[in-house]
Design an enzyme around this catalytic site. Structure first.
Site, PDB file in Angstrom:
ATOM      1  N   ASN A  94      45.803  28.485 -35.362  1.00 47.65           N
ATOM      2  CA  ASN A  94      44.393  28.183 -36.106  1.00 47.65           C
ATOM      3  C   ASN A  94      43.548  29.711 -35.864  1.00 47.65           C
ATOM      4  O   ASN A  94      43.251  29.692 -36.821  1.00 47.65           O
ATOM      5  CB  ASN A  94      43.130  27.678 -34.884  1.00 47.65           C
ATOM      6  CG  ASN A  94      43.592  26.242 -34.591  1.00 47.65           C
ATOM      7  OD1 ASN A  94      44.912  25.023 -35.300  1.00 47.65           O
ATOM      8  ND2 ASN A  94      42.717  25.079 -34.380  1.00 47.65           N
ATOM      9  N   GLY A 109      56.539  34.518 -35.384  1.00 46.62           N
ATOM     10  CA  GLY A 109      56.067  33.325 -35.049  1.00 46.62           C
ATOM     11  C   GLY A 109      55.216  33.514 -36.395  1.00 46.62           C
ATOM     12  O   GLY A 109      55.564  32.924 -37.500  1.00 46.62           O
ATOM     13  N   CYS A 165      63.892  24.916 -39.300  1.00 46.19           N
ATOM     14  CA  CYS A 165      63.697  25.809 -38.565  1.00 46.19           C
ATOM     15  C   CYS A 165      63.198  27.317 -39.121  1.00 46.19           C
ATOM     16  O   CYS A 165      64.065  28.132 -40.237  1.00 46.19           O
ATOM     17  CB  CYS A 165      65.013  26.254 -38.316  1.00 46.19           C
ATOM     18  SG  CYS A 165      66.054  24.517 -37.135  1.00 46.19           S
ATOM     19  N   PRO A 194      62.779  34.890 -32.321  1.00 45.18           N
ATOM     20  CA  PRO A 194      61.943  35.577 -30.915  1.00 45.18           C
ATOM     21  C   PRO A 194      61.415  36.149 -31.366  1.00 45.18           C
ATOM     22  O   PRO A 194      60.273  36.324 -30.939  1.00 45.18           O
ATOM     23  CB  PRO A 194      63.598  35.632 -30.158  1.00 45.18           C
ATOM     24  CG  PRO A 194      65.194  35.037 -30.441  1.00 45.18           C
ATOM     25  CD  PRO A 194      63.841  34.401 -31.405  1.00 45.18           C
ATOM     26  N   GLU A 205      53.181  24.940 -36.223  1.00 44.73           N
ATOM     27  CA  GLU A 205      52.607  25.043 -37.827  1.00 44.73           C
ATOM     28  C   GLU A 205      51.565  25.951 -38.099  1.00 44.73           C
ATOM     29  O   GLU A 205      50.826  25.344 -39.336  1.00 44.73           O
ATOM     30  CB  GLU A 205      52.009  23.490 -38.055  1.00 44.73           C
ATOM     31  CG  GLU A 205      53.217  22.647 -38.119  1.00 44.73           C
ATOM     32  CD  GLU A 205      53.597  21.753 -39.109  1.00 44.73           C
ATOM     33  OE1 GLU A 205      52.933  21.787 -40.200  1.00 44.73           O
ATOM     34  OE2 GLU A 205      54.350  20.846 -38.866  1.00 44.73           O
ATOM     35  N   ILE A 265      62.377  25.028 -31.991  1.00 41.40           N
ATOM     36  CA  ILE A 265      62.547  24.272 -33.071  1.00 41.40           C
ATOM     37  C   ILE A 265      62.873  22.685 -32.375  1.00 41.40           C
ATOM     38  O   ILE A 265      63.126  22.269 -31.511  1.00 41.40           O
ATOM     39  CB  ILE A 265      64.079  24.390 -33.939  1.00 41.40           C
ATOM     40  CG1 ILE A 265      64.374  26.266 -33.900  1.00 41.40           C
ATOM     41  CG2 ILE A 265      64.046  23.403 -34.490  1.00 41.40           C
ATOM     42  CD1 ILE A 265      63.074  26.672 -34.598  1.00 41.40           C
TER      43      ILE A 265
HETATM   44  C1  LIG Z   1      56.519  22.814 -28.866  1.00 40.65           C
HETATM   45  C2  LIG Z   1      56.855  23.462 -30.058  1.00 40.65           C
HETATM   46  C3  LIG Z   1      57.308  23.241 -31.039  1.00 40.65           C
HETATM   47  C4  LIG Z   1      57.657  23.807 -31.607  1.00 40.65           C
HETATM   48  N1  LIG Z   1      58.071  23.858 -33.207  1.00 40.65           N
HETATM   49  C5  LIG Z   1      58.810  24.396 -34.226  1.00 40.65           C
HETATM   50  C6  LIG Z   1      59.506  24.298 -35.499  1.00 40.65           C
HETATM   51  O1  LIG Z   1      60.340  22.795 -35.374  1.00 40.65           O
HETATM   52  N2  LIG Z   1      59.847  24.733 -36.164  1.00 40.65           N
HETATM   53  C7  LIG Z   1      59.710  26.147 -36.225  1.00 40.65           C
HETATM   54  O2  LIG Z   1      60.174  26.997 -37.028  1.00 40.65           O
HETATM   55  N3  LIG Z   1      59.015  26.894 -35.466  1.00 40.65           N
HETATM   56  C8  LIG Z   1      58.270  25.830 -33.929  1.00 40.65           C
HETATM   57  N4  LIG Z   1      58.050  26.510 -33.218  1.00 40.65           N
HETATM   58  C9  LIG Z   1      57.148  27.623 -33.229  1.00 40.65           C
HETATM   59  C10 LIG Z   1      55.430  27.687 -33.585  1.00 40.65           C
HETATM   60  O3  LIG Z   1      54.952  27.197 -34.909  1.00 40.65           O
HETATM   61  C11 LIG Z   1      55.061  29.640 -32.916  1.00 40.65           C
HETATM   62  O4  LIG Z   1      54.913  29.023 -31.697  1.00 40.65           O
HETATM   63  C12 LIG Z   1      53.877  29.811 -33.810  1.00 40.65           C
HETATM   64  O5  LIG Z   1      53.444  29.840 -35.620  1.00 40.65           O
HETATM   65  C13 LIG Z   1      53.225  31.055 -33.429  1.00 40.65           C
HETATM   66  O6  LIG Z   1      54.212  31.698 -33.513  1.00 40.65           O
HETATM   67  P1  LIG Z   1      54.268  32.670 -31.545  1.00 40.65           P
HETATM   68  O7  LIG Z   1      54.502  31.440 -31.054  1.00 40.65           O
HETATM   69  O8  LIG Z   1      55.476  33.585 -31.778  1.00 40.65           O
HETATM   70  O9  LIG Z   1      52.972  33.604 -31.530  1.00 40.65           O
HETATM   71  P2  LIG Z   1      52.062  34.913 -31.872  1.00 40.65           P
HETATM   72  O10 LIG Z   1      52.524  35.173 -33.433  1.00 40.65           O
HETATM   73  O11 LIG Z   1      53.408  35.656 -31.055  1.00 40.65           O
HETATM   74  O12 LIG Z   1      50.519  34.874 -31.661  1.00 40.65           O
HETATM   75  C14 LIG Z   1      50.508  34.645 -30.519  1.00 40.65           C
HETATM   76  C15 LIG Z   1      48.941  34.609 -30.884  1.00 40.65           C
HETATM   77  O13 LIG Z   1      48.491  36.051 -31.602  1.00 40.65           O
HETATM   78  C16 LIG Z   1      48.038  35.398 -32.475  1.00 40.65           C
HETATM   79  N5  LIG Z   1      48.421  36.448 -33.822  1.00 40.65           N
HETATM   80  C17 LIG Z   1      49.203  36.699 -34.026  1.00 40.65           C
HETATM   81  N6  LIG Z   1      49.450  37.691 -35.395  1.00 40.65           N
HETATM   82  C18 LIG Z   1      47.855  37.868 -35.828  1.00 40.65           C
HETATM   83  C19 LIG Z   1      47.370  38.644 -36.470  1.00 40.65           C
HETATM   84  N7  LIG Z   1      48.282  39.033 -37.766  1.00 40.65           N
HETATM   85  N8  LIG Z   1      45.963  38.275 -36.438  1.00 40.65           N
HETATM   86  C20 LIG Z   1      45.105  37.807 -35.006  1.00 40.65           C
HETATM   87  N9  LIG Z   1      46.173  37.277 -34.750  1.00 40.65           N
HETATM   88  C21 LIG Z   1      47.606  37.090 -34.617  1.00 40.65           C
HETATM   89  C22 LIG Z   1      48.370  34.303 -32.816  1.00 40.65           C
HETATM   90  O14 LIG Z   1      47.710  33.705 -33.409  1.00 40.65           O
HETATM   91  C23 LIG Z   1      48.191  33.815 -31.390  1.00 40.65           C
HETATM   92  O15 LIG Z   1      47.449  33.376 -31.011  1.00 40.65           O
HETATM   93  C24 LIG Z   1      56.744  25.231 -32.042  1.00 40.65           C
HETATM   94  C25 LIG Z   1      56.484  25.821 -31.492  1.00 40.65           C
HETATM   95  C26 LIG Z   1      56.742  25.468 -29.990  1.00 40.65           C
HETATM   96  C27 LIG Z   1      55.871  25.621 -28.450  1.00 40.65           C
END
Ligand SMILES: Cc1cc2nc3c(=O)[nH]c(=O)nc-3n(C[C@H](O)[C@H](O)[C@H](O)COP(=O)(O)OP(=O)(O)OC[C@H]3O[C@@H](n4cnc5c(N)ncnc54)[C@H](O)[C@@H]3O)c2cc1C
Lengths: 637, 254
Positions: free
Chosen positions: A446, A203, A196, A200, A443, A231
């Protein structure tokens, strides 16, 4: 020549060094952190971190073969035999008992399947046998996960969120009491685990989490408040690895600051609740939910790792688990290729089997090559981890990126080969395409991992350049350092290092010597390009994402070349039945990859490319300001 | 009633593998081909394990005769619940000409040596389909036999075995010691779970040779030629019944 060196030596002054902190989900690109760090004068003379990582050393233009050649072979005959025994019942279970289409429709792993998986031991593959697990090493784990990936990615995530990240922290960072207390129950699946981190507001920038845990006045427990989103297993987990800010006093300055700490939280502590399962594009069978913590009392014994070191714990967990995605997706691709090739070999159009058409042949060949690369990297990383190397982070990130993009491409093309049939649910590919889309996002997206790769390498080079800079302040005492570096550069400047690169010649079979030259050339190109961008941008390189992305692309291709050359060379040596086929795939991959590397490297410096990046930046800004596409419809309506 | 069970586990080419005949027609290709436990033997092992769970059996000894890889088959049996294993090593080349009579002698000797009360075997192996070993073993031991078992129950100090026979079933009462062979419907074997496979690695496995057991493996048969089944010839389409009759007459079939 000294002048030449001096120009380079002003590249990265220590005090404004870029700090790259890696998060699961991301790379924390914080210069602020670097500024507040107390300057350490002795740092200048310290030997820079040495790494034998093949990928990291590419940034310095060096081929360091140890972690890439020969292809690792880590299983003892006994481990090999055990693995053989484990694979068949696992395959049999997925072939005969589980129904991925049903799980997808139900948006749940049915209870009886969960029970079956628990009995099978699938929830504790890497937990030691004396703690109820199966006790597999990474290579063995990779092979079994491949079976899961070939059959049901929804189950794959349920199992992965549990053991690859959910309780992995306890396994790798837990103390003996924590291991004894928690591992037996999670290994059998009696209790499900979750990881976890995401919130919100946090990410990719995982270090910015807001959840907070404060030590109780009597010092016996922490009180946790906050909420997590998306999560995996969030709705079913009993044991959670939770990351939260905790106030930590700096022993030197006496200033208290919030730092991330990792905790083992039991749902049974009370105050833990969760949302309804999210409705998703894919991996529907896996549970994804929000998790809320309200005044959760966590005993101090449940701090995982050190207080304030949670970010490191998180990063270790994620680095440690990434190879598993490469392995799982190798399995996914293998089964998609089986379907597509079977169809192509049987489908008649225009009176011919469609497999006889060049357009189909190119697709199938490319699918197989991408699979070969993905699989080779996944087992290379797993093997290196099993050999005890610890500097595999960049390679693990490459594995995750390559695998998730290759799998998307392969399954998409498999659908294309099968035409309308591929689009039908019964073909079993549309679900797979939906399921595997997430692998490019979670995780660590990319995009973020590409920055991680580029910046980790650059930081490594920067450290070495700083050492050189320091050496120049006292040239007499550091003649070795200077001479080593100077002669390398001198060779390059008079062209001795250029031309045909022979660095990989001793490690690659002679039938692939041309490709070995390409792979060595690519390393040199990267080394030169990194120097050039450091010289040009200094610490501001961190803001040059267009450039960093191209560097990361070049690094991924270059590493992939080395890995397939290593594997194919071993196959030749072992006279495997498939050796001729492997040589052909390796040749095509390397022949094309060098072209991409040259083009990406060129894209890091060519003025026309740089100009395009500026323009694209501008275009994007316009669109985001306008709120959508900024050009009008050609009809003006 | 707490009996010691001896269970046979033959290593055969996996049922899902497409068997290929060797170019020199001396046998089928076995190198690099997936092998697993004979499915009927899996049923036999499963039954022994269930009998142990019902406390009818106190110890299960699994036996496999053949090359070194048979140990993997035995590990699977132990992962399913067998307590220990005996591997009677017969080199691959020699094993090609081993016949049910040899195996029956080996099993009979082992049954005596380990003081087995019940020998449970698959009714046949899916590679040679002989369906002889259980019967011969009973003969060598001079024990009662209950072959093609579909159900095994305790009946006082004896066993009530329901057998599959033509057109139905038959229930017989056998005194122990006895030899039983398992039919397809006796049970559905469990999967060897991964933790049990790991635990099986620690269970004891004894190695013996036919010579140790005083069994002479001199072949009693000579393989002249192994052939693929004839390939199905392409069919022909006929337009009507008359044409069909004409054609069949032409072929001399009617
Ligand atoms: C089905 C699912 C299961 C998941 N399971 C888990 C889990 O078990 N535990 C957990 O902790 N999380 C979990 N997550 C969360 C997941 O790890 C995050 O969604 C992920 O890390 C991306 O964060 P975000 O969605 O907030 O995207 P954001 O961080 O908001 O990113 C949005 C876009 O902006 C880009 N971006 C962000 N910052 C930058 C930067 N500095 N430079 C260039 N590009 C950038 C990203 O690459 C992406 O394309 C899960 C998500 C999903 C959808």
């Amino acid at each position: 020549m000294v002048v030449y060196l001096k120009r380079k030596l002003i590249i990265i002054p220590e005090k404004c060094r870029t700090t790259v902190a890696f998060s699961t989900h991301g790379v924390r690109l914080s210069q602020a952190q670097a500024k507040t760090e107390a300057p350490k004068p002795d740092r200048m003379n310290k030997t820079p971190p040495e790494s034998k990582s093949y990928a990291v050393n590419m940034f310095r233009g060096n081929v360091v073969p140890e972690q890439c050649f020969p292809y690792p072979d880590v299983l003892s005959p006994d481990q090999h035999e055990t693995l053989e025994m484990l694979v068949s019942p696992t395959e049999k279970f997925f072939a005969e008992v589980n129904d991925p289409a049903k799980n997808d429709a139900l948006e749940k792993v049915p209870d009886d399947i969960m029970e079956n998986l628990k009995e099978m031991g699938a929830f504790g593959l890497q937990v030691p046998t004396e703690l109820n697990g199966v006790g597999l090493n990474n290579t063995q784990y990779a092979r079994l996960v491949e079976v899961v990936g070939a059959n049901d990615l929804g189950i794959g995530i349920t199992l992965g969120a549990h053991q690859s990240i959910g309780f992995k922290g306890i396994l790798i960072s837990g103390n003996p009491e924590q291991k004894k207390k928690y591992l037996p129950d999670v290994a059998t699946g009696t209790k499900i685990a979750a990881f976890c981190l995401t919130e919100p507001g946090s990410g990719s920038d995982a270090a910015s989490i807001k959840s907070r845990a404060v030590l109780s006045s009597d010092g016996t427990h922490y009180i946790l408040n906050g909420s997590k989103i998306w999560i995996s297993n969030g709705g079913i987990a009993e044991i959670m690895t939770v990351f939260a800010q905790t106030p930590v006093k700096d022993p030197k300055t006496g200033v208290t600051k919030d730092k991330v700490t990792a905790f083992i939280v039991e749902r049974a502590f009370g105050g833990v609740s969760h949302s309804k399962p999210e409705r998703k594009m894919g991996i529907k069978a896996s549970n994804t939910a929000e998790v809320y913590y309200e005044d959760v009392k966590i005993p101090v014994e449940n701090v995982l790792g050190e207080v304030g070191e949670g970010f490191k714990v998180a990063m270790n967990i994620l680095n440690n688990g990434r190879f598993g995605m490469g392995a799982a997706l190798s399995g996914t691709m293998r089964s998609a290729i089986l379907k597509a090739s079977d169809f192509a070999a049987n489908r008649l159009q225009f009176g011919r089997k469609i497999e006889t058409f060049g357009a189909i042949q190119e697709k199938i060949a490319r699918m197989a090559i991408k699979h070969y690369v993905t699989e080779s990297i996944a087992y290379m990383v797993a093997g290196n981890m099993d050999r005890g190397f610890t500097d595999y982070q960049v390679e693990a990130a490459i594995s995750k990126i390559y695998a998730s993009e290759a799998a998307w491409w392969v399954v998409d093309e498999a659908i294309q080969v099968m035409g309308g049939m591929g689009f039908m649910k019964d073909a079993g590919l549309e679900r797979v395409l939906r399921d595997l889309r997430i692998f490019r996002i979670f995780e660590g997206t990319n995009d973020i991992l590409r920055l991680f790769i580029a910046l980790t390498g650059i930081q490594y080079v920067g450290a070495h350049l700083r050492q050189l800079q320091a050496a120049f302040k006292n040239p007499a005492g550091n003649i070795g350092v200077i001479f080593g570096e100077a002669s390398k550069r001198a060779f390059k400047s008079v062209g001795l290092g250029g031309g045909k690169s022979k660095a990989l010649e001793p490690h690659v079979h002679s039938s692939l010597s041309t490709q070995a030259e390409y792979a060595s050339e690519a390393v040199e190109l990267i080394g030169q390009a990194v120097e050039a961008i450091l010289m040009k941008h200094g610490k501001n390189i961190i803001e040059e994402q267009f450039v960093l992305n191209r560097l990361a692309e070049a690094v991924i291709d270059t590493y992939a070349m080395a890995v397939v050359l290593s594997r194919a060379s071993r196959s030749i040596e072992r006279k495997l039945d498939s050796v001729d086929h492997e040589i052909l795939m390796t040749k095509v991959f390397c022949n094309e990859a060098i072209g991409r590397v040259r083009s990406n490297i060129n894209g890091m410096k060519a003025s026309s490319s740089i100009e395009n990046y500026k323009i694209m930046s501008q275009i994007s800004q316009t669109i985001c300001k306008t709120g959508g596409v900024a050009h009008v419809n050609p009809l003006g309506i | 009633m707490a009996m010691r069970a001896l269970v046979g586990c033959k290593r055969v080419i996996d049922y899902a593998v497409k068997v290929r005949v060797k170019p020199d027609k001396t046998g089928v290709v076995i190198d690099g081909v997936k092998h697993s436990m004979n499915p009927f033997d899996e049923i036999a092992v499963e039954e022994a394990v269930r009998m142990k769970e019902k406390k009818l059996v106190s110890e299960i000894v699994a036996v496999s005769c053949g090359p070194a890889q048979c140990q993997e088959t035995l590990r699977t049996a132990m992962a399913m619940g067998a307590d220990k294993a005996i591997h009677v090593e017969i080199p691959a080349k020699e094993f090609e000409l081993v016949q049910p009579i040899h195996i029956a002698k080996i099993l009979a000797k082992l049954a005596t040596d380990v003081k087995a009360d019940v020998v449970i075997l698959g009714k046949q192996a899916i590679d040679d389909d002989c369906n002889q070993t259980a019967q011969m073993t009973a003969a060598f031991l001079d024990w009662p036999q209950a072959v093609f078992a579909a159900k095994i129950e305790k009946d006082g100090d004896s066993l009530a075995v329901t057998r599959e026979i033509d057109g139905g079933t038959e229930t017989i009462k056998v005194n122990v010691p006895a030899v039983i062979s398992a039919d397809l419907r006796l049970n559905e074997p469990r999967y060897a779970t991964l933790p049990n496979i790991m635990k099986a690695k620690k269970k004891p496995m004894e190695k013996k040779t036919a010579k140790d057991l005083g069994v002479d493996l001199t072949p009693r048969i000579q393989v002249i030629s192994v052939e693929d089944p004839p390939v199905r010839e392409a069919g022909q389409k006929v337009d009507d019944v008359d044409q069909l009759i004409t054609k069949l007459k032409g072929l001399g079939r009617i």
